[in-house]
Design a protein around this motif. Structure first.
Motif, PDB file in Angstrom:
ATOM      1  N   UNK A 223       0.850  -1.191   0.000  1.00 29.46           N
ATOM      2  CA  UNK A 223       0.000   0.000   0.000  1.00 29.46           C
ATOM      3  C   UNK A 223       0.885   1.239   0.000  1.00 29.46           C
ATOM      4  N   UNK A 224       0.691   2.106  -0.977  1.00 30.56           N
ATOM      5  CA  UNK A 224       1.433   3.370  -1.030  1.00 30.56           C
ATOM      6  C   UNK A 224       0.663   4.454  -0.285  1.00 30.56           C
ATOM      7  N   UNK A 225       1.388   5.164   0.596  1.00 28.97           N
ATOM      8  CA  UNK A 225       0.842   6.320   1.297  1.00 28.97           C
ATOM      9  C   UNK A 225       1.801   7.499   1.117  1.00 28.97           C
ATOM     10  N   UNK A 226       1.356   8.686   1.459  1.00 32.99           N
ATOM     11  CA  UNK A 226       2.225   9.852   1.376  1.00 32.99           C
ATOM     12  C   UNK A 226       3.353   9.734   2.399  1.00 32.99           C
ATOM     13  N   UNK A 227       4.572   9.682   1.934  1.00 25.48           N
ATOM     14  CA  UNK A 227       5.735   9.620   2.806  1.00 25.48           C
ATOM     15  C   UNK A 227       6.216   8.221   3.136  1.00 25.48           C
ATOM     16  N   UNK A 228       5.451   7.197   2.766  1.00 22.39           N
ATOM     17  CA  UNK A 228       5.891   5.833   3.069  1.00 22.39           C
ATOM     18  C   UNK A 228       5.057   4.824   2.288  1.00 22.39           C
ATOM     19  N   UNK A 229       5.521   3.583   2.285  1.00 20.03           N
ATOM     20  CA  UNK A 229       4.729   2.479   1.773  1.00 20.03           C
ATOM     21  C   UNK A 229       4.764   1.342   2.790  1.00 20.03           C
TER      22      UNK A 229
END
Length: 328
Positions: A223-229
Motif C-alpha cells: 500500500x502506497x501512502x504519502x511519505x511511506x509504503x
C-alpha cells in the motif's frame, strides 16, 4: 512509557560468521550465528539499554507495568515472540520445529512457527523449504543412507526475500543473513547435521514433519501512502509481519491491547513520541509498548513490524486498504 531498546545477546554457532559486523560494532570474537534482539524466556531475558528503565530485564518490567507494556490482550504468563538476527554462513542442520500440541506434550514449551526476511545473501545462497517427491518411509530410508539431498526442496534466495515457515516444515539455509520473527520457543529437532557431532532428534522429527507443506516466497500486499509504503507479508494467530519503507514520515499509534516490535533493516531515522525522540538505524530493534500513544516515524529507513494480531481487526484493516493496492 517510551520506545524500548535492548542489549544485544550474541550466540556462537558452528554455522555462524561475522556478517553482523556490517551494522554492529560490539560483536564478540567467534562464529556469531545469532543475535537475540527481543527475548523473554526463563533462560534468556533481554536487558533494556535506554531510558528510565535502562539495566532492567524485560520480565521485571512486565511484572511492574504489565498492561502498559504488553497490552490488555497479551498474557503476561508467557511472552509470545522471539526476535533474532541469524548469520548462516554455512549450512544450518536440516531441521524441523513441532506444533504447539506436540511441544507442550514433549518439551513443556510452545511450538515454533517463524518467518525469515533475507537481509543479505551470497551468490550461491539457498534454503531448503520442505521435501519433494518423498513419502515418510522414503525420507527415513534416505536419512538412514545419508542421501537426503535428492528429496529436499532446495531453492535459491536473494536479499529481500521473505518466507513464512510453519511448524512441521523441514528446513535449513546457507549463505544468508536473515531477520527471524518467531514464536517464543527454542525447540528444534535436527534430522541431519553434516557430521558436526551435535545431537540429532530423528524420532521426534519424524513425528512432527508435515510432508504436505511447502513454503513459497511471500510477495506481500503493498500500500502506497504519502511519505511511506507499507507491505503486509504474512499473519496467523502467532504473529503478523509487515514492512514499512519510510521516505518522509509516517504517523502511527500504539494499541492498548498489544505491543509492537520494529526491526530496522536499512537506513536511519527517528521515532518521535509525546515525551521525546528515539533514534533508530539499521540493526536496531525497538519495542513499542502498548501504552506509548501516538508516535511518528521520520527519516529514510526500512522497518519490519512484528506483533500478535487481532486477526479480525487486521483483516478489516487490510480490506480497507485494498483501494490503495499497487506494486512495490
Amino acid at each position: 512509557m517510551y520506545p524500548l531498546k535492548f542489549e544485544h545477546i550474541y550466540v556462537n554457532k558452528v554455522w555462524g560468521g561475522r556478517n553482523l559486523e556490517s551494522f554492529r560494532e560490539d560483536l564478540p570474537e567467534g562464529k556469531i550465528g545469532e543475535s537475540w534482539e527481543v527475548a523473554c524466556r526463563k533462560d534468556v531475558v533481554s536487558i533494556i539499554s535506554n531510558g528510565k528503565y535502562k539495566g532492567m530485564s524485560l520480565d521485571k518490567l512486565i511484572l511492574k507495568e504489565s498492561d502498559a507494556i504488553l497490552g490488555t490482550k497479551i498474557s503476561n504468563k508467557h511472552f509470545p515472540l522471539l526476535i533474532k538476527f541469524l548469520d548462516a554462513q554455512s549450512k544450518l542442520s536440516i531441521q524441523v520445529h513441532p506444533n504447539d500440541f506436540y511441544a507442550l506434550q514433549n518439551e513443556n514449551d510452545l511450538g515454533k512457527t517463524e518467518a525469515w526476511v533475507v537481509l543479505d545473501a551470497q551468490e550461491n545462497a539457498s534454503m531448503v523449504l520442505g521435501v519433494k517427491d518423498c513419502s515418510p518411509d522414503g525420507f527415513k530410508e534416505a536419512l538412514e543412507k545419508g542421501d537426503l539431498e535428492p528429496y529436499l526442496n532446495r531453492i535459491s534466495v536473494k536479499k529481500g526475500d521473505v518466507y513464512f515457515i510453519q511448524s512441521g516444515l523441514i528446513h535449513t539455509m546457507e549463505g544468508v543473513l536473515v531477520a527471524e520473527i518467531q514464536q517464543n520457543s527454542d525447540t528444534t529437532y535436527r534430522v541431519y547435521d553434516y557430521n558436526r557431532g551435535r545431537e540429532l532428534h530423528i524420532k521426534k522429527a519424524m513425528d512432527v514433519i508435515d510432508f504436505s507443506i511447502h513454503a513459497k516466497k511471500a510477495s506481500g500486499l503493498c500500500i502506497h501512502k504519502e511519505g511511506y509504503e507499507k507491505t503486509y507479508y504474512c499473519y496467523d494467530h502467532n504473529f503478523s509481519l509487515e514492512k514499512y519503507k519510510i521516505e518522509g514520515s509516517c504517523i502511527e499509534k500504539s494499541d492498548k491491547e498489544r505491543f509492537y516490535i520494529f526491526i530496522c533493516i536499512d537506513g536511519e531515522g527517528l521515532i518521535r513520541y509525546s515525551n521525546g525522540i528515539e533514534e533508530i538505524r539499521k540493526g536496531d530493534t525497538v519495542f513499542i509498548p502498548a501504552g506509548l500513544g501516538a508516535y511518528t516515524l521520520d527519516g529514510n529507513f526500512t522497518l519490519l513490524k512484528a506483533y500478535v494480531p487481532n486477526i479480525e481487526k487486521l483483516e478489516k484493516e487490510i480490506l480497507g486498504e485494498i483501494k490503495y493496492l499497487s506494486d512495490c
